[in-house]
Write an enzyme that holds these catalytic residues in place. Structure first.
Site, short mmCIF file in Angstrom:
data_model
loop_
_atom_site.label_atom_id
_atom_site.label_comp_id
_atom_site.label_asym_id
_atom_site.label_seq_id
_atom_site.Cartn_x
_atom_site.Cartn_y
_atom_site.Cartn_z
N TYR A 164 0.84 -1.20 0.00
CA TYR A 164 0.00 0.00 0.00
C TYR A 164 0.88 1.26 0.00
O TYR A 164 0.67 2.18 -0.79
CB TYR A 164 -0.91 -0.02 1.23
N LYS A 168 1.13 4.14 -2.96
CA LYS A 168 0.78 5.55 -2.76
C LYS A 168 1.95 6.48 -3.07
O LYS A 168 1.76 7.58 -3.58
CB LYS A 168 0.26 5.76 -1.33
P1 NAP Z 1 -13.41 2.65 1.21
O1 NAP Z 1 -14.37 3.21 2.17
O2 NAP Z 1 -12.98 1.22 1.34
O3 NAP Z 1 -13.95 2.91 -0.28
C1 NAP Z 1 -13.20 2.46 -1.37
C2 NAP Z 1 -13.86 2.86 -2.65
O4 NAP Z 1 -13.04 2.42 -3.75
C3 NAP Z 1 -15.21 2.22 -2.84
O5 NAP Z 1 -16.06 3.14 -3.47
C4 NAP Z 1 -14.92 1.05 -3.77
O6 NAP Z 1 -16.01 0.70 -4.62
C5 NAP Z 1 -13.82 1.64 -4.62
N1 NAP Z 1 -12.99 0.62 -5.25
C6 NAP Z 1 -12.19 -0.31 -4.67
N2 NAP Z 1 -11.58 -1.05 -5.62
C7 NAP Z 1 -12.02 -0.58 -6.82
C8 NAP Z 1 -11.74 -0.92 -8.16
N3 NAP Z 1 -10.91 -1.91 -8.48
N4 NAP Z 1 -12.37 -0.23 -9.16
C9 NAP Z 1 -13.23 0.79 -8.85
N5 NAP Z 1 -13.52 1.14 -7.59
C10 NAP Z 1 -12.91 0.48 -6.58
O7 NAP Z 1 -12.03 3.49 1.22
P2 NAP Z 1 -11.70 4.99 1.68
O8 NAP Z 1 -11.16 4.94 3.06
O9 NAP Z 1 -12.82 5.90 1.35
O10 NAP Z 1 -10.45 5.27 0.73
C11 NAP Z 1 -10.56 6.00 -0.49
C12 NAP Z 1 -9.16 6.38 -0.95
O11 NAP Z 1 -8.52 7.15 0.06
C13 NAP Z 1 -8.26 5.17 -1.22
O12 NAP Z 1 -7.45 5.43 -2.33
C14 NAP Z 1 -7.42 5.11 0.05
O13 NAP Z 1 -6.18 4.48 -0.16
C15 NAP Z 1 -7.25 6.58 0.35
N6 NAP Z 1 -6.90 6.88 1.75
C16 NAP Z 1 -7.72 6.50 2.76
C17 NAP Z 1 -7.36 6.80 4.09
C18 NAP Z 1 -8.24 6.44 5.25
O14 NAP Z 1 -7.76 6.57 6.39
N7 NAP Z 1 -9.47 6.01 5.06
C19 NAP Z 1 -6.16 7.46 4.33
C20 NAP Z 1 -5.34 7.83 3.27
C21 NAP Z 1 -5.73 7.53 1.97
P3 NAP Z 1 -17.14 -0.37 -4.17
O15 NAP Z 1 -17.87 0.28 -3.03
O16 NAP Z 1 -17.99 -0.58 -5.33
O17 NAP Z 1 -16.38 -1.60 -3.75
#
Ligand code: NAP
Length: 261
Positions: A164, A168
């Site tokens: 991961y 990133k």
């Molecule tokens: P999340 O709640 O797990 O949501 C992930 C989203 O990505 C969902 O809409 C999912 O779609 C979609 N997705 C996953 N695999 C996919 C694929 N192969 N093709 C198209 N869509 C896909 O995650 P989140 O926490 O909101 O994270 C969103 C972004 O922020 C990610 O890039 C993550 O790395 C980044 N981020 C998150 C955090 C944190 O603390 N949460 C911190 C830093 C960065 P479905 O619902 O249809 O499965």
């Protein structure tokens, strides 16, 4: 007096948000719509969640449509942009948000898990950016904002997820490369690097290891807490809109001060 009213206005613009069905992507999609953008909500499997976001935007008087695609697949990424253009007429803003994390020690990480992480988090950003970039190059304008992570800058602890972190860091470098290559076409490319944000991605850890969240995630940030998805919206809107007309290749960290020490 400088004119600031309308600086963040996205009326008449079309935004495509990958992974817009939940979590950060959902908040960004609603935030962009709140500034007047028509929004294409991409999802992989959560159709009902994506439809909810679409309905919420429509209920507020906006335009939105949901399109299914796995961003890690080249043909699906190309098709996603084609469908978005055919549904909304064009794409002015791309938010590369879709991402996954598979926590595992490096020595136990299977090659499949390594590849899956790279393919969604990094290949996906490249593939959708390339497809949208070709369209934006033809139009002579566009703004791409990718969701990177603090994990592209530091090694998170105590949870281990080397794949991961590396994916990133790749998103951050890809942001700088595309910003450099596509500036001549009027396209800006930037990223946001969030700290720990409360979403489904982090929910499992919150439920099973609240002490990790308290002692490491929250205390790691100088603000002593994890963030809310809505706290990322203003950075995304700023980068997406003409307000950031002289900003490209930038990675804005929004982490409550976690990477300060
Ligand atoms: P999340 O709640 O797990 O949501 C992930 C989203 O990505 C969902 O809409 C999912 O779609 C979609 N997705 C996953 N695999 C996919 C694929 N192969 N093709 C198209 N869509 C896909 O995650 P989140 O926490 O909101 O994270 C969103 C972004 O922020 C990610 O890039 C993550 O790395 C980044 N981020 C998150 C955090 C944190 O603390 N949460 C911190 C830093 C960065 P479905 O619902 O249809 O499965």
């Amino acid at each position: 007096m400088n004119k600031t009213k309308g600086l963040f206005d996205l009326s008449g613009k079309v935004a495509l948000v990958t992974g817009g069905s939940r979590g950060i992507g959902k908040a960004l999609a609603l935030g962009l719509a709140g500034q007047g953008a028509a929004v294409v909500i991409n999802y992989q499997s959560s159709k009902s969640h994506a439809d909810e976001v679409v309905n919420k935007i429509k209920a507020g008087g906006g335009r939105a449509v949901a399109i299914q695609a796995d961003v890690s697949q080249e043909d699906e990424a190309n098709h996603l942009v084609m469908e978005a253009v055919s549904a909304m007429g064009r794409v002015d803003i791309l938010i590369n948000n879709a991402g996954i994390v598979i926590p595992t020690n490096a020595e136990d990480c299977t090659f499949d898990d390594w590849r899956r992480t790279m393919s969604v988090n990094l290949d996906g950003v490249f593939l959708v950016s390339r497809a949208a970039g070709r369209h934006m190059i033809e139009r002579g304008s566009g703004s791409i904002v990718s969701v990177g992570s603090m994990s592209g800058r530091i090694v998170n602890w105590p949870f281990r997820h080397a794949a991961y972190n590396v994916s990133k860091a790749g998103v951050h470098m890809l942001t700088k490369c595309l910003a450099t290559e596509w500036a001549e076409y009027g396209i800006r490319v930037n990223a946001i690097a969030p700290g720990y944000i409360h979403t489904e991605l982090t929910d499992e850890v919150l439920k099973e290891h609240p002490e990790v969240v308290r002692d490491h995630w929250a205390k790691g940030a100088v603000q002593n807490r994890i963030g809310d998805t809505n706290e990322l919206v203003s950075a995304a809107v700023y980068l997406a809109a003409d307000s950031a007309s002289f900003t490209t290749g930038e990675i804005i960290t929004v982490d409550g001060g976690l990477t300060l020490r």
